[in-house]
Scaffold this motif. Structure first.
Motif, short mmCIF file in Angstrom:
data_model
loop_
_atom_site.label_atom_id
_atom_site.label_comp_id
_atom_site.label_asym_id
_atom_site.label_seq_id
_atom_site.Cartn_x
_atom_site.Cartn_y
_atom_site.Cartn_z
N THR A 1 0.83 -1.21 0.00
CA THR A 1 0.00 0.00 0.00
C THR A 1 0.86 1.26 0.00
O THR A 1 0.60 2.22 -0.74
CB THR A 1 -0.91 -0.01 1.24
OG1 THR A 1 -1.69 -1.20 1.22
CG2 THR A 1 -1.84 1.20 1.26
N MET B 1 2.35 1.66 -3.39
CA MET B 1 1.27 2.02 -4.34
C MET B 1 0.95 3.51 -4.20
O MET B 1 0.61 4.18 -5.17
CB MET B 1 0.04 1.17 -4.00
CG MET B 1 -1.21 1.46 -4.76
SD MET B 1 -2.54 0.36 -4.20
CE MET B 1 -3.20 1.24 -2.81
N ASN B 2 1.07 4.03 -2.97
CA ASN B 2 0.74 5.44 -2.73
C ASN B 2 1.95 6.36 -2.79
O ASN B 2 1.94 7.46 -2.24
CB ASN B 2 0.02 5.57 -1.37
CG ASN B 2 -1.42 5.08 -1.47
OD1 ASN B 2 -2.01 5.10 -2.55
ND2 ASN B 2 -1.97 4.61 -0.37
N ASN C 1 -1.67 -7.58 -4.40
CA ASN C 1 -0.91 -7.64 -5.67
C ASN C 1 -0.73 -9.09 -6.13
O ASN C 1 0.27 -9.44 -6.76
CB ASN C 1 0.45 -6.94 -5.53
CG ASN C 1 1.39 -7.62 -4.56
OD1 ASN C 1 0.98 -8.50 -3.78
ND2 ASN C 1 2.66 -7.24 -4.59
N ASP D 1 -5.92 -7.97 -5.89
CA ASP D 1 -5.49 -7.21 -7.07
C ASP D 1 -5.91 -5.74 -7.05
O ASP D 1 -6.37 -5.20 -8.07
CB ASP D 1 -6.00 -7.88 -8.36
CG ASP D 1 -5.32 -9.22 -8.60
OD1 ASP D 1 -4.24 -9.45 -8.03
OD2 ASP D 1 -5.89 -10.02 -9.35
N CYS E 1 -3.79 -3.51 -6.90
CA CYS E 1 -2.75 -2.84 -7.69
C CYS E 1 -1.93 -3.90 -8.41
O CYS E 1 -2.07 -5.10 -8.15
CB CYS E 1 -1.86 -1.99 -6.79
SG CYS E 1 -0.93 -2.98 -5.61
N ASP E 2 -1.06 -3.43 -9.31
CA ASP E 2 -0.26 -4.42 -10.03
C ASP E 2 1.24 -4.19 -9.84
O ASP E 2 2.04 -4.46 -10.72
CB ASP E 2 -0.65 -4.45 -11.52
CG ASP E 2 -0.38 -3.12 -12.19
OD1 ASP E 2 0.10 -2.19 -11.49
OD2 ASP E 2 -0.63 -3.00 -13.40
#
Ligand code: MLT
Length: 232
Positions: free
Chosen positions: A31, A34-35, A121, A218, A220-221
């Protein structure tokens, strides 16, 4: 397929390791990256965290992590993935100290490749592994030496994806156990994990809806990879 307590360093040569700590360390790392976090430095204890912190520019890093699930006093963030918003982490290097997850990453450091796996992921990690030439170790962090249901389920989900739902008879026992567990519960991941020992423990100490979040598949990838001690 290994749990952290049975993991030996000589298992690592020419191996790709996926570190799994669904509740919550690897979900939090995914996370944060991703951020927009710049990187995550996994540490084994508070001493190591403060040593690294002293050598970094205070503007650009955050001290993060938990002890027994609770944010460590004086740290900027705990281990709730929902705290790791873009507003908090973008552009920052995170020094990350958790009870089991970051220790499992440190145990993996001699491997050819180390990556971070979560339900968040799942497909991205599975795709990456499909193209790997190395043997793969799925390293489940567990809880203080004990097996954790949620980590075993994710290991099973990765194995299930890699083998297209049909595992060969020659697969190791650990892989068969994880695969079988996922096969049994794959339509019910969240409700099964909500009843796991770790989710029950967290229910007493955490206000955020971390467990449901960590069960999202999923989101994010990205595939976070460890390079020179930093996950990015
Ligand atoms: C850990 O590293 O053991 C965990 O992520 C614990 C937690 O849920 O905070």
């Amino acid at each position: 397929f290994f749990s952290a307590q049975s993991f030996q360093e000589n298992d690592l040569r020419n191996k790709t390791v996926v570190v799994i700590d669904v509740l919550r360390a690897t979900s939090t790392m995914v996370t944060a990256l991703m951020n927009g976090a710049r990187g995550v430095i996994p540490v084994g204890d508070m001493g190591e965290a403060s040593k690294i912190s002293q050598n970094l520019d205070s503007e650009n890093h955050l001290l993060c992590g938990e002890k027994d699930g609770v944010k460590i006093e004086g740290y900027d963030l705990g281990n709730s993935p929902l705290e790791y918003t873009r507003e908090h982490v973008e552009g920052k290097t995170l020094i990350f100290n958790t009870t089991n997850g970051t220790k499992a990453v440190k145990k993996s450091m001699g491997a050819s490749n180390v990556m971070i796996g979560a339900f968040l992921n799942l497909t991205a990690v599975s795709r990456y592994l499909e193209s790997s030439q190395n043997d793969v170790i799925l390293l489940c962090a567990g809880w203080k030496g004990r097996l954790a249901l949620e980590d075993t389920l994710l290991a099973g989900a990765i194995i299930y994806k890699l083998y297209g739902g049909s595992l060969p008879d020659t697969a190791p026992d650990g892989a068969k156990v994880a695969f079988g567990l996922f096969e049994k519960y794959r339509d019910d991941i969240e409700s099964v994990i909500l009843q796991s020992n770790h989710a029950v423990r967290l229910a007493d100490i955490v206000e955020n809806n971390d467990v449901s979040y960590c069960c999202k598949i999923d989101l994010c990838d990205i595939v976070p990879v460890l390079t020179d001690g930093i996950i990015s």
